[in-house]
Design a protein around this motif. Structure first.
Motif, PDB file in Angstrom:
ATOM      1  N   ILE A 247      27.768  -7.397 -13.779  1.00  0.00           N
ATOM      2  CA  ILE A 247      27.420  -8.592 -12.902  1.00  0.00           C
ATOM      3  C   ILE A 247      27.052  -8.043 -11.679  1.00  0.00           C
ATOM      4  O   ILE A 247      27.798  -7.473 -10.749  1.00  0.00           O
ATOM      5  CB  ILE A 247      28.774  -9.461 -12.780  1.00  0.00           C
ATOM      6  N   TYR A 248      25.701  -8.558 -11.114  1.00  0.00           N
ATOM      7  CA  TYR A 248      25.441  -7.969  -9.942  1.00  0.00           C
ATOM      8  C   TYR A 248      24.845  -9.087  -8.967  1.00  0.00           C
ATOM      9  O   TYR A 248      24.442 -10.041  -9.358  1.00  0.00           O
ATOM     10  CB  TYR A 248      23.976  -6.871  -9.955  1.00  0.00           C
ATOM     11  N   SER A 249      25.129  -8.863  -7.671  1.00  0.00           N
ATOM     12  CA  SER A 249      24.713  -9.771  -6.702  1.00  0.00           C
ATOM     13  C   SER A 249      23.235  -9.482  -5.956  1.00  0.00           C
ATOM     14  O   SER A 249      22.774 -10.506  -5.244  1.00  0.00           O
ATOM     15  CB  SER A 249      25.710  -9.872  -5.333  1.00  0.00           C
ATOM     16  N   LEU A 250      22.766  -8.368  -6.145  1.00  0.00           N
ATOM     17  CA  LEU A 250      21.464  -8.114  -5.504  1.00  0.00           C
ATOM     18  C   LEU A 250      20.760  -6.710  -6.312  1.00  0.00           C
ATOM     19  O   LEU A 250      21.427  -5.705  -7.115  1.00  0.00           O
ATOM     20  CB  LEU A 250      21.774  -7.653  -4.295  1.00  0.00           C
ATOM     21  N   LEU A 251      19.475  -6.700  -6.434  1.00  0.00           N
ATOM     22  CA  LEU A 251      18.896  -5.745  -7.232  1.00  0.00           C
ATOM     23  C   LEU A 251      17.776  -5.014  -6.160  1.00  0.00           C
ATOM     24  O   LEU A 251      16.954  -5.863  -5.457  1.00  0.00           O
ATOM     25  CB  LEU A 251      18.091  -6.336  -8.221  1.00  0.00           C
ATOM     26  N   LEU A 252      18.055  -3.774  -6.111  1.00  0.00           N
ATOM     27  CA  LEU A 252      17.207  -2.974  -5.314  1.00  0.00           C
ATOM     28  C   LEU A 252      16.022  -2.468  -6.030  1.00  0.00           C
ATOM     29  O   LEU A 252      16.573  -1.392  -6.940  1.00  0.00           O
ATOM     30  CB  LEU A 252      17.970  -1.957  -4.341  1.00  0.00           C
ATOM     31  N   LEU A 253      14.898  -2.579  -6.020  1.00  0.00           N
ATOM     32  CA  LEU A 253      13.835  -1.871  -7.121  1.00  0.00           C
ATOM     33  C   LEU A 253      12.745  -1.309  -6.637  1.00  0.00           C
ATOM     34  O   LEU A 253      11.930  -1.700  -5.676  1.00  0.00           O
ATOM     35  CB  LEU A 253      13.476  -3.370  -7.870  1.00  0.00           C
ATOM     36  N   ASP A 254      12.730   0.108  -6.987  1.00  0.00           N
ATOM     37  CA  ASP A 254      11.331   0.769  -6.641  1.00  0.00           C
ATOM     38  C   ASP A 254      10.300   0.355  -7.402  1.00  0.00           C
ATOM     39  O   ASP A 254      10.409  -0.252  -8.520  1.00  0.00           O
ATOM     40  CB  ASP A 254      11.849   2.007  -6.836  1.00  0.00           C
ATOM     41  N   VAL A 255       8.826   0.423  -6.873  1.00  0.00           N
ATOM     42  CA  VAL A 255       8.068  -0.181  -7.605  1.00  0.00           C
ATOM     43  C   VAL A 255       7.480   0.889  -8.436  1.00  0.00           C
ATOM     44  O   VAL A 255       7.085   0.682  -9.751  1.00  0.00           O
ATOM     45  CB  VAL A 255       7.045  -0.659  -6.606  1.00  0.00           C
ATOM     46  N   HIS A 256       7.500   2.284  -8.391  1.00  0.00           N
ATOM     47  CA  HIS A 256       6.901   3.253  -8.965  1.00  0.00           C
ATOM     48  C   HIS A 256       7.989   3.852  -9.857  1.00  0.00           C
ATOM     49  O   HIS A 256       8.882   4.999  -9.211  1.00  0.00           O
ATOM     50  CB  HIS A 256       6.261   4.517  -8.247  1.00  0.00           C
ATOM     51  N   LEU A 257       8.102   3.349 -11.036  1.00  0.00           N
ATOM     52  CA  LEU A 257       9.312   3.769 -11.788  1.00  0.00           C
ATOM     53  C   LEU A 257       8.574   4.486 -13.057  1.00  0.00           C
ATOM     54  O   LEU A 257       7.380   4.464 -13.374  1.00  0.00           O
ATOM     55  CB  LEU A 257      10.172   2.623 -12.537  1.00  0.00           C
ATOM     56  N   PRO A 258       9.257   5.517 -13.722  1.00  0.00           N
ATOM     57  CA  PRO A 258       8.682   6.338 -14.703  1.00  0.00           C
ATOM     58  C   PRO A 258       8.330   5.616 -15.896  1.00  0.00           C
ATOM     59  O   PRO A 258       7.573   6.037 -16.570  1.00  0.00           O
ATOM     60  CB  PRO A 258       9.752   7.556 -14.873  1.00  0.00           C
ATOM     61  N   ASP A 259       8.817   4.539 -16.458  1.00  0.00           N
ATOM     62  CA  ASP A 259       8.767   3.789 -17.587  1.00  0.00           C
ATOM     63  C   ASP A 259       8.188   2.374 -17.560  1.00  0.00           C
ATOM     64  O   ASP A 259       7.858   2.025 -18.570  1.00  0.00           O
ATOM     65  CB  ASP A 259      10.047   3.828 -18.386  1.00  0.00           C
ATOM     66  N   GLU A 260       8.114   1.868 -16.225  1.00  0.00           N
ATOM     67  CA  GLU A 260       7.612   0.493 -16.027  1.00  0.00           C
ATOM     68  C   GLU A 260       7.342   0.123 -14.730  1.00  0.00           C
ATOM     69  O   GLU A 260       7.916   0.872 -13.683  1.00  0.00           O
ATOM     70  CB  GLU A 260       8.361  -0.395 -16.612  1.00  0.00           C
ATOM     71  N   ASP A 261       6.294  -0.587 -14.462  1.00  0.00           N
ATOM     72  CA  ASP A 261       5.759  -0.833 -13.003  1.00  0.00           C
ATOM     73  C   ASP A 261       7.083  -1.874 -12.538  1.00  0.00           C
ATOM     74  O   ASP A 261       7.343  -2.876 -13.241  1.00  0.00           O
ATOM     75  CB  ASP A 261       4.576  -1.430 -13.035  1.00  0.00           C
ATOM     76  N   GLY A 262       7.396  -1.500 -11.377  1.00  0.00           N
ATOM     77  CA  GLY A 262       8.607  -2.504 -10.712  1.00  0.00           C
ATOM     78  C   GLY A 262       7.995  -3.893 -10.482  1.00  0.00           C
ATOM     79  O   GLY A 262       9.056  -4.717 -10.882  1.00  0.00           O
ATOM     80  N   PHE A 263       6.850  -4.277 -10.212  1.00  0.00           N
ATOM     81  CA  PHE A 263       6.540  -5.538 -10.228  1.00  0.00           C
ATOM     82  C   PHE A 263       6.589  -6.084 -11.572  1.00  0.00           C
ATOM     83  O   PHE A 263       6.777  -7.390 -11.654  1.00  0.00           O
ATOM     84  CB  PHE A 263       5.028  -5.801  -9.841  1.00  0.00           C
ATOM     85  N   GLU A 264       6.430  -5.615 -12.568  1.00  0.00           N
ATOM     86  CA  GLU A 264       6.287  -6.247 -13.925  1.00  0.00           C
ATOM     87  C   GLU A 264       7.857  -6.288 -14.158  1.00  0.00           C
ATOM     88  O   GLU A 264       7.918  -7.221 -14.999  1.00  0.00           O
ATOM     89  CB  GLU A 264       5.575  -5.187 -14.898  1.00  0.00           C
ATOM     90  N   PHE A 265       8.598  -5.284 -13.994  1.00  0.00           N
ATOM     91  CA  PHE A 265       9.891  -5.444 -14.141  1.00  0.00           C
ATOM     92  C   PHE A 265      10.783  -6.837 -13.740  1.00  0.00           C
ATOM     93  O   PHE A 265      11.102  -7.671 -14.375  1.00  0.00           O
ATOM     94  CB  PHE A 265      10.576  -4.240 -13.772  1.00  0.00           C
ATOM     95  N   CYS A 266      10.203  -6.976 -12.417  1.00  0.00           N
ATOM     96  CA  CYS A 266      10.722  -8.449 -11.684  1.00  0.00           C
ATOM     97  C   CYS A 266      10.061  -9.537 -12.148  1.00  0.00           C
ATOM     98  O   CYS A 266      10.795 -10.447 -12.476  1.00  0.00           O
ATOM     99  CB  CYS A 266      10.394  -8.039 -10.078  1.00  0.00           C
TER     100      CYS A 266
END
Length: 243
Positions: A48-67
Motif C-alpha cells: 500500500i503506497y501513498s506516492l510513486l516516484l518514477l524514473d522515465v528511463h527504466l531498463p525494461d519499460e518507458d516510465g511514461f508508458e508505465f504510468c
C-alpha cells in the motif's frame, strides 16, 4: 502521538540516484526502492503506497508508458506520481502530464526541492484513497486495518495479521477477480523460500473464520483460485470513499 509515516515507492534503476532520493526524503516517509518497471508493478500489487516516484528511463519499460498503464487501472487511478528524469524538454514534460503524472522533477535536483514536493503531495493525499467501504467493511489503507461496520454506526477492527490484511484488502480492491494460488504466492510471498501452495489455503481459511458469515463471500473457484464477491444487498455500499 507520532503520526505514522506514509509509504513511498521509488522506481529507479540507478543505485546512486536511489541513495540521493533516500537522503532527500527518507525522514518524511518510508521509502521502498526497486530498479525496474516489473519490480515496481509487483511491489504496487502487494503493498500500500501513498506516492510513486518514477524514473522515465527504466531498463525494461518507458516510465511514461508505465504510468499510462497504471492510470488505466481503477485501483491506481488516484495514486500520485512524480516523474524523476533527466529529460528537460518541454515536450517531455507535457507528455509526462498527459499520461497522468502529477509532478515532474528534472535531474539533477536539489534534495530540499524534492523533499518539499514529496511532502506537499503526501499532505494533499492525506485522505484521498486512504480508505474505502466494501460489503459492510471499512478498509483503512493508511492504518492497514479492516473494520466491521456495525448497525449502530460503530466499527470493530478485525484481528488480522499483516499478511491477512494485505490479502483481504487486495481481494476487496479487486472484487470479483479470480487469483490463482500461484499468483497470490508471487504477490505476497515472493521473497520467502520454500513456501508451499497450501500456505495460501491456510491463510484463506483463517480469514474466513475471522470474517464470520461474510467469509462465505471469499470463494474458492474450482481449478482457478480464489475471489471475493460482495453480497447483492451490500453492493450499494461498496467502493464508497470514506468521509
Amino acid at each position: 502521538m507520532e503520526t505514522q509515516k506514509k509509504r513511498v515507492l521509488l522506481v529507479e534503476d540507478s543505485r546512486e540516484m536511489q541513495t540521493i532520493v533516500r537522503h532527500a526524503v527518507g525522514d518524511i516517509c518510508v521509502l521502498q526502492s526497486v530498479a525496474s518497471a516489473e519490480e515496481g508493478r509487483r511491489e504496487l500489487e502487494k503493498g500500500i503506497y501513498s506516492l510513486l516516484l518514477l524514473d522515465v528511463h527504466l531498463p525494461d519499460e518507458d516510465g511514461f508508458e508505465f504510468c499510462k498503464n497504471l492510470r488505466a487501472e481503477r485501483k491506481f487511478a488516484d495514486l500520485p506520481v512524480i516523474f524523476l528524469t533527466g529529460k528537460t524538454e518541454l515536450t517531455s514534460k507535457v507528455q509526462g502530464f498527459e499520461v497522468g503524472g502529477d509532478d515532474y522533477v528534472t535531474k539533477p535536483f536539489e534534495p530540499e526541492e524534492l523533499k518539499a514536493r514529496v511532502s506537499g503531495k503526501l499532505r494533499r493525499n492525506k485522505s484521498s484513497g486512504a480508505s474505502f467501504v466494501m460489503a459492510g467493511f471499512k478498509v483503512d489503507l493508511s492504518l492497514q486495518k479492516i473494520f466491521v461496520m456495525n448497525s449502530d454506526g460503530s466499527e470493530t477492527p478485525l484481528p488480522l495479521t499483516p499478511i491477512e490484511f494485505k490479502l483481504l484488502s487486495h481481494f476487496m480492491k479487486n472484487e470479483g477477480k479470480v487469483f490463482s494460488r500461484q499468483k497470490l504466492l508471487d504477490l505476497f510471498w515472493s521473497d520467502s523460500l520454500y513456501v508451499s501452495r497450501h500456505t495460501v489455503d491456510t491463510h484463506i481459511s483463517s480469514l474466513r473464520k475471522k470474517l464470520g458469515p461474510p467469509g462465505a463471500n471469499l470463494k474458492s473457484i474450482f481449478k482457478q483460485g480464489y475471489t471475493f464477491t460482495a453480497p447483492e444487498e451490500n453492493r450499494e455500499r461498496g467502493h464508497e470513499a470514506s468521509p
